[in-house]
Design a protein around this motif. Structure first.
Motif, short mmCIF file in Angstrom:
data_model
loop_
_atom_site.label_atom_id
_atom_site.label_comp_id
_atom_site.label_asym_id
_atom_site.label_seq_id
_atom_site.Cartn_x
_atom_site.Cartn_y
_atom_site.Cartn_z
N ASN A 144 0.85 -1.18 0.00
CA ASN A 144 0.00 0.00 0.00
C ASN A 144 0.89 1.24 0.00
O ASN A 144 1.57 1.52 0.99
CB ASN A 144 -0.90 -0.03 1.24
N TYR A 251 -7.09 -4.53 1.00
CA TYR A 251 -7.80 -3.48 0.25
C TYR A 251 -8.57 -2.53 1.17
O TYR A 251 -8.91 -1.42 0.76
CB TYR A 251 -8.70 -4.07 -0.85
N GLY A 253 -7.18 -1.23 3.72
CA GLY A 253 -6.17 -0.36 4.28
C GLY A 253 -5.76 -0.72 5.70
O GLY A 253 -5.09 0.06 6.37
N MET A 272 -9.49 -0.76 -4.91
CA MET A 272 -8.45 0.23 -4.66
C MET A 272 -8.04 0.91 -5.96
O MET A 272 -7.91 0.25 -6.99
CB MET A 272 -7.20 -0.43 -4.04
N ASP A 276 -2.77 3.55 -5.82
CA ASP A 276 -2.57 3.40 -4.37
C ASP A 276 -1.81 2.13 -3.98
O ASP A 276 -1.44 1.98 -2.81
CB ASP A 276 -3.92 3.40 -3.65
N PHE A 277 -1.60 1.22 -4.93
CA PHE A 277 -0.89 0.00 -4.58
C PHE A 277 -0.05 -0.48 -5.76
O PHE A 277 -0.23 -0.05 -6.89
CB PHE A 277 -1.87 -1.11 -4.16
#
Length: 419
Positions: A144, A251, A253, A272, A276-277
């Motif tokens: 993440n 997912y 977080g 997501m 972001d990943f």
């Protein structure tokens, strides 16, 4: 009146003949989720449309108890015609003579020649071909980006030491954890992978047939997993987490890191934003190498079937290039037919971590010793129970490693005796 009765009798016989001619097949899936079942049902529906005299019943077993439930079905005589066979169970059923050899069927199949060499090798047990794998699962590390940035981690980890440090940093954030640890069903890969990486080898046995799982380096890898949990770098309830829980943990977080196969990418990408990943190779150990596990599952036919030809027709339909491409994209596996990797879908940045591992010399994919007849029992029951005890502080890393080594050494000795 006599003619009318004769006509009715003939029609009745005709209808009875038609009913008797209909073939009913039972297909059991064991790595289940709503998405996977939907894809499977779609392929089966098309097969039934093309084969109107065949009806297929899909039985979905929850993965957490699938090993025991399938064993109970088979022992009780409720044996499916076709089964989704994980690699870890193949030796048990093939070794006991319960599976149909698919070698002749595949030799006469129009798409048999396009199966990759790895597909044929992985589907073979004791010199015969008992399964057509439907794709391959290779572990890589999701991370993440936002959580790492918030925790002050400048770049994703490349080594095990950096991985532990980054997990610790993220765990300082309120309500956040470093690692989505899979302490429940299906967690075998993590323990084996970390043990191999810290030990510097993915060889399961020494030349004299001793398991290497309790060597000092392997024990260090097992302790690494225990420390992640004990130090609070993984959620407390992760001791019982399975696939769905660890993926949701990522997912949502909750956790910054997740080691998983491409099948997790589907659910994550839906929930997501892509920015972001990312997916990177597994961190390397003291030897400078990493040993990500590679696994598979596929379609097998039980020898007890009364409809072997129709059962293979179903397996062939599930394994055709078109159906396999659909399955691979929707389920998240590396496909089985030659040339499939040229599909633009698999050439995206999302798959970069997996293909970097396939091409990098420092990454050596690890295949489980599924040729051991009791490997399925070991992975599904023994390791699960004992590793949970270790996470909860009830047993030491050395203690569980010694138990694992004793069982595996004995099984390897049995296997060698048969060669």
């Amino acid at each position: 009146m006599k003619r009318l009765l004769t006509g009715i009798s003939a029609a009745t016989l005709l209808l009875g003949s038609t009913a008797l001619a209909e073939t009913n097949l039972k297909l059991v899936e064991v790595i289940t989720s709503p998405e996977r079942t939907e894809v499977l049902q779609g392929i089966v529906d098309e097969f039934q449309a093309n084969n109107p005299d065949v009806t297929v019943e899909i039985v979905s077993l929850p993965w957490g108890s699938a090993f025991e439930k399938l064993a109970t079905m088979v022992a009780g005589g409720d044996i499916p015609d076709v089964v989704e066979m994980p690699d870890t169970w193949a030796a048990l059923y093939a070794g006991s003579g319960q599976l149909v050899s698919l070698a002749d069927h595949v030799a006469g199949w129009q798409h048999g020649a396009t199966l990759t060499d790895k597909t044929v090798a992985m589907g073979s047990q004791a010199g015969d071909f008992y399964m057509i794998p439907y794709g391959f699962y290779l572990r890589a590390m999701f991370y993440n980006k936002k959580l790492l940035a918030e925790a002050g981690v400048e770049s994703p980890p490349e080594t095990m030491e950096e991985f532990m440090a980054a997990s610790a940093a993220v765990s300082e954030l309120d309500g956040k954890y470093g690692y989505c640890l899979r302490g429940g069903p299906g967690g075998t890969n993590g323990w084996i992978m970390f043990a191999a990486t810290m030990n510097g080898t993915n060889e399961f046995f020494t030349e004299d047939g001793q398991s290497r799982i309790n060597e000092p380096g392997s024990v260090e890898g097992i302790q690494f997993m225990i420390d992640l949990y004990k130090n609070g770098y993984a959620p407390r309830d992760a001791v019982s987490w399975g696939f769905n829980e660890i993926v949701a943990g990522f997912y949502s977080g909750t956790c910054a890191f997740l080691d998983q196969d491409p099948d997790a990418l589907i659910a994550i990408a839906e929930r997501m934003p892509a920015e972001d990943f990312a997916v990177i190779p597994m961190p390397v150990g003291p030897s400078g190498e990493a040993f990500p596990t590679i696994g598979f599952a596929g379609w097998s036919i039980f020898d007890a079937t009364e409809h072997e030809e129709e059962a293979f027709d179903l397996v062939a339909a599930l394994s055709s290039p078109e159906a396999n491409a659909t399955w691979a994209k929707r389920v998240g596996v590396i496909p089985i037919h030659k040339g499939a990797d040229q599909d633009p879908y698999f050439q995206t940045e999302q798959f970069a971590g997996w293909f970097e591992q396939l091409n990098g010399a420092e990454y050596k994919p690890t295949t489980m010793p599924t040729y051991l007849e009791q490997w399925g029992y070991f992975a599904s029951t023994v390791l699960l129970e004992t590793s949970q005890e270790a996470l909860l502080g009830q047993r030491s890393a050395q203690d569980v490693a010694d138990e694992w080594a004793e069982l595996l050494t004995e099984e390897y000795s049995k296997w060698q005796a048969k060669q």
